[in-house]
Design a protein around this motif. Structure first.
Motif, PDB file in Angstrom:
ATOM      1  N   GLU A  57      22.875 -27.140   9.684  1.00 48.75           N
ATOM      2  CA  GLU A  57      22.099 -25.905   9.744  1.00 48.75           C
ATOM      3  C   GLU A  57      22.900 -24.676   9.335  1.00 48.75           C
ATOM      4  OE1 GLU A  57      18.829 -25.362  10.284  1.00 48.75           O
ATOM      5  OE2 GLU A  57      18.656 -27.534  10.174  1.00 48.75           O
ATOM      6  N   ARG A  58      24.126 -24.859   8.866  1.00 51.29           N
ATOM      7  CA  ARG A  58      24.893 -23.670   8.478  1.00 51.29           C
ATOM      8  C   ARG A  58      24.244 -23.005   7.262  1.00 51.29           C
ATOM      9  NH1 ARG A  58      30.598 -26.264   7.520  1.00 51.29           N
ATOM     10  NH2 ARG A  58      29.605 -27.989   8.620  1.00 51.29           N
ATOM     11  N   ASN A  59      24.520 -21.735   7.105  1.00 55.73           N
ATOM     12  CA  ASN A  59      23.900 -20.925   6.064  1.00 55.73           C
ATOM     13  C   ASN A  59      24.894 -20.702   4.935  1.00 55.73           C
ATOM     14  OD1 ASN A  59      21.446 -20.111   7.801  1.00 55.73           O
ATOM     15  ND2 ASN A  59      23.193 -19.540   9.064  1.00 55.73           N
ATOM     16  N   LEU A  60      24.533 -21.104   3.739  1.00 55.48           N
ATOM     17  CA  LEU A  60      25.402 -20.981   2.576  1.00 55.48           C
ATOM     18  C   LEU A  60      24.974 -19.771   1.756  1.00 55.48           C
ATOM     19  CD1 LEU A  60      25.349 -24.733   1.469  1.00 55.48           C
ATOM     20  CD2 LEU A  60      27.060 -23.593   2.903  1.00 55.48           C
ATOM     21  N   SER A  61      25.943 -18.939   1.411  1.00 57.39           N
ATOM     22  CA  SER A  61      25.678 -17.784   0.566  1.00 57.39           C
ATOM     23  C   SER A  61      26.081 -18.143  -0.859  1.00 57.39           C
ATOM     24  CB  SER A  61      26.472 -16.573   1.072  1.00 57.39           C
ATOM     25  OG  SER A  61      26.235 -15.447   0.267  1.00 57.39           O
ATOM     26  N   PHE A  62      25.094 -18.317  -1.737  1.00 59.96           N
ATOM     27  CA  PHE A  62      25.346 -18.695  -3.121  1.00 59.96           C
ATOM     28  C   PHE A  62      25.440 -17.436  -3.976  1.00 59.96           C
ATOM     29  CE2 PHE A  62      23.225 -23.183  -3.061  1.00 59.96           C
ATOM     30  CZ  PHE A  62      24.222 -23.624  -2.198  1.00 59.96           C
ATOM     31  N   ALA A  63      26.604 -17.219  -4.580  1.00 59.79           N
ATOM     32  CA  ALA A  63      26.786 -16.100  -5.492  1.00 59.79           C
ATOM     33  C   ALA A  63      25.968 -16.321  -6.761  1.00 59.79           C
ATOM     34  CB  ALA A  63      28.267 -15.955  -5.835  1.00 59.79           C
ATOM     35  N   GLU A  64      25.776 -15.253  -7.526  1.00 66.41           N
ATOM     36  CA  GLU A  64      25.007 -15.372  -8.764  1.00 66.41           C
ATOM     37  C   GLU A  64      25.609 -16.423  -9.690  1.00 66.41           C
ATOM     38  OE1 GLU A  64      23.271 -11.898 -11.182  1.00 66.41           O
ATOM     39  OE2 GLU A  64      24.992 -12.540 -12.404  1.00 66.41           O
ATOM     40  N   ALA A  65      26.938 -16.463  -9.793  1.00 71.31           N
ATOM     41  CA  ALA A  65      27.581 -17.450 -10.663  1.00 71.31           C
ATOM     42  C   ALA A  65      27.281 -18.873 -10.208  1.00 71.31           C
ATOM     43  CB  ALA A  65      29.085 -17.211 -10.699  1.00 71.31           C
ATOM     44  N   GLY A 415      26.077 -18.594 -16.919  1.00 68.67           N
ATOM     45  CA  GLY A 415      24.717 -18.744 -17.409  1.00 68.67           C
ATOM     46  C   GLY A 415      24.664 -19.110 -18.871  1.00 68.67           C
ATOM     47  N   ASP A 416      25.782 -19.588 -19.432  1.00 63.01           N
ATOM     48  CA  ASP A 416      25.846 -19.949 -20.851  1.00 63.01           C
ATOM     49  C   ASP A 416      25.703 -21.453 -21.024  1.00 63.01           C
ATOM     50  OD1 ASP A 416      26.378 -17.288 -21.249  1.00 63.01           O
ATOM     51  OD2 ASP A 416      28.540 -17.551 -21.387  1.00 63.01           O
TER      52      ASP A 416
END
Length: 428
Positions: A57-65, A415-416
């Motif tokens: 249940e931990r919360n992952l913070s996904f960066a834009e990259a 994003g390439d």
């Protein structure tokens, strides 16, 4: 044949790359390498139908990259639960003046990243892995040690209910977490630092629902983060001095909510309820080196860092995407690739060290200075928060790191995404 001379064990199977650990980074790497047409083996402790323990249940913070890479790999499309957008980051410290607010809109973005529940991400990874017919999944299987191989191969011993067997690979990748058995078998030491903090992780509901703000509240006991989940709840990551962790863990729900409210404040209104609480020690573990002959460490096996700033998984994913990119580049240039060739591993180490060193230094430095209760540091911290809030260059440094753009960023993370080359004849 001389019976007194030990003979190499029979090899069960051979792979271009053998990944030990089917968690967040290991599974992502397997998907990235499979798209190159390589023969990849994945050693997983969890049986079919079960997720590794890390997908909780931990919360992952996904960066834009990170989102860019996972989108290109087809993982984001498999997420079934809603995710929470991070449109601004609010940083403050209890007892100090000042605060800093970073707004994504100021940088031409709708969001800095997204909050994903680890369990949901695990299910998405599993759905994507199930679509890869070339991938060899060994599960439930345990890594038990190294075996003789030679001639450009790394031998690996694994065991399951039927006994022990030997696999071999051009490259062995340790993605088996903080207490990496592969790292130990490779005789790679690790430096360890205990921050003296215990992290309480839970889902929390407040009077005011999330509005896209990720809060980082710094205290003498460490950081408390309140993150905007996609289910109208907040993800709480709350640091407590380890000496007091047992007492906090013994609190009932009302007592814990009152405790968290006293630390965090009232920016989200009254805390109404919370889910089950999971506890984790805040420990930094850094491998002395990240490479050995025909072997690499990635993710938490290479570096486990303090969760402040939400850098850990994002850093580990850049490990995986950098390795995949270097192999792809070699494949494009020559039509085939030896994934464990010394020159390729040297290039990997050179690419990863600057990002690793800067990210670890940022995380460690922020964890130490924010939890230091010295009165002499308070005006300096307040000045620092003021600078971050008002000085463009200071904001840009934090924003770049928060979005995952630190060091030489892999193309998938930028994003390439392009169609990758394939090995001549379908194999490397």
């Amino acid at each position: 044949m001389n019976a007194d001379v030990p003979q190499p064990a029979a090899v069960h199977a051979s792979h271009d790359v053998l990944i030990v650990g089917g968690g967040l980074v290991g599974a992502s790497l397997a998907i990235a390498l499979d798209r190159l047409g390589l023969d990849v083996g994945l050693i997983e402790a969890a049986p079919p139908g079960a997720l590794p323990a890390v997908f909780d249940e931990r919360n992952l913070s996904f960066a834009e990259a990170t989102l860019n890479a996972l989108g290109a790999l087809g993982v984001l499309a498999k997420l079934r639960a809603p995710t929470g957008a991070i449109r601004r980051i609010h940083i403050s410290r209890k007892g100090d003046f000042g605060r800093a607010v970073l707004e994504a809109s100021r940088y031409g973005r709708e969001e800095f990243g997204r909050i994903v529940v680890a369990r949901d991400f695990g299910e998405a990874l599993e759905a994507r892995l199930a679509e890869l017919p070339r991938l060899h999944r060994y599960r439930p299987v345990r890594f038990t040690g190294l075996a003789e191989a030679g001639d450009g191969w790394r031998g690996v011993r694994v065991a399951d209910g039927a006994g022990e067997r030997v696999l071999r690979a051009r490259l062995l990748v340790a993605a088996d977490g903080t207490r990496s058995a592969v790292r130990a078998a490779l005789n790679i030491g690790a430096e360890e630092h205990d921050y003296g903090q215990t992290l309480f992780v839970t889902r929390l509901r407040g009077e005011r629902g999330p509005d896209g703000t990720a809060y980082e509240r710094l205290t003498d006991d460490g950081p408390t983060a309140l993150l905007p989940r996609g289910d109208r709840h907040y993800g709480l990551i709350h640091s407590v001095a380890s000496a007091r962790a047992e007492a906090v863990a013994a609190l009932d729900e009302a007592g814990f909510l009152a405790h968290a409210q006293q630390v965090f404040g009232w920016r989200c209104g009254r805390f109404l309820n919370c889910g089950a609480r999971n506890l984790y020690p805040a420990i930094r573990v850094l491998a002395a080196r990240i490479a050995a002959p025909r072997a690499l460490l990635v993710g938490n096996a290479a570096q486990t860092i303090h969760p402040i700033g939400a850098q850990g998984f994002n850093l580990g994913l850049r490990d995986a995407m950098t390795l995949a990119e270097l192999i792809e580049t070699e494949l494009a240039a020559h039509g085939s690739v030896d994934c464990g060739a010394p020159g390729l591993l040297d290039r990997y180490v050179a690419r990863r060290l600057p990002d690793r060193e800067r990210t670890v230094a940022f995380s460690d430095g922020l964890a130490r200075i924010s939890a230091n209760d010295s009165g002499l540091l308070r005006p300096l911290r307040s000045l620092g928060l003021f600078a971050v809030d008002r000085v463009a260059s200071a904001q840009s440094f934090l924003v770049g790191g928060a979005m995952g753009y630190r060091g030489e960023v892999p193309a998938l993370c930028r994003g390439d995404a392009v169609d990758p080359p394939r090995p001549a004849g379908g194999r490397a």
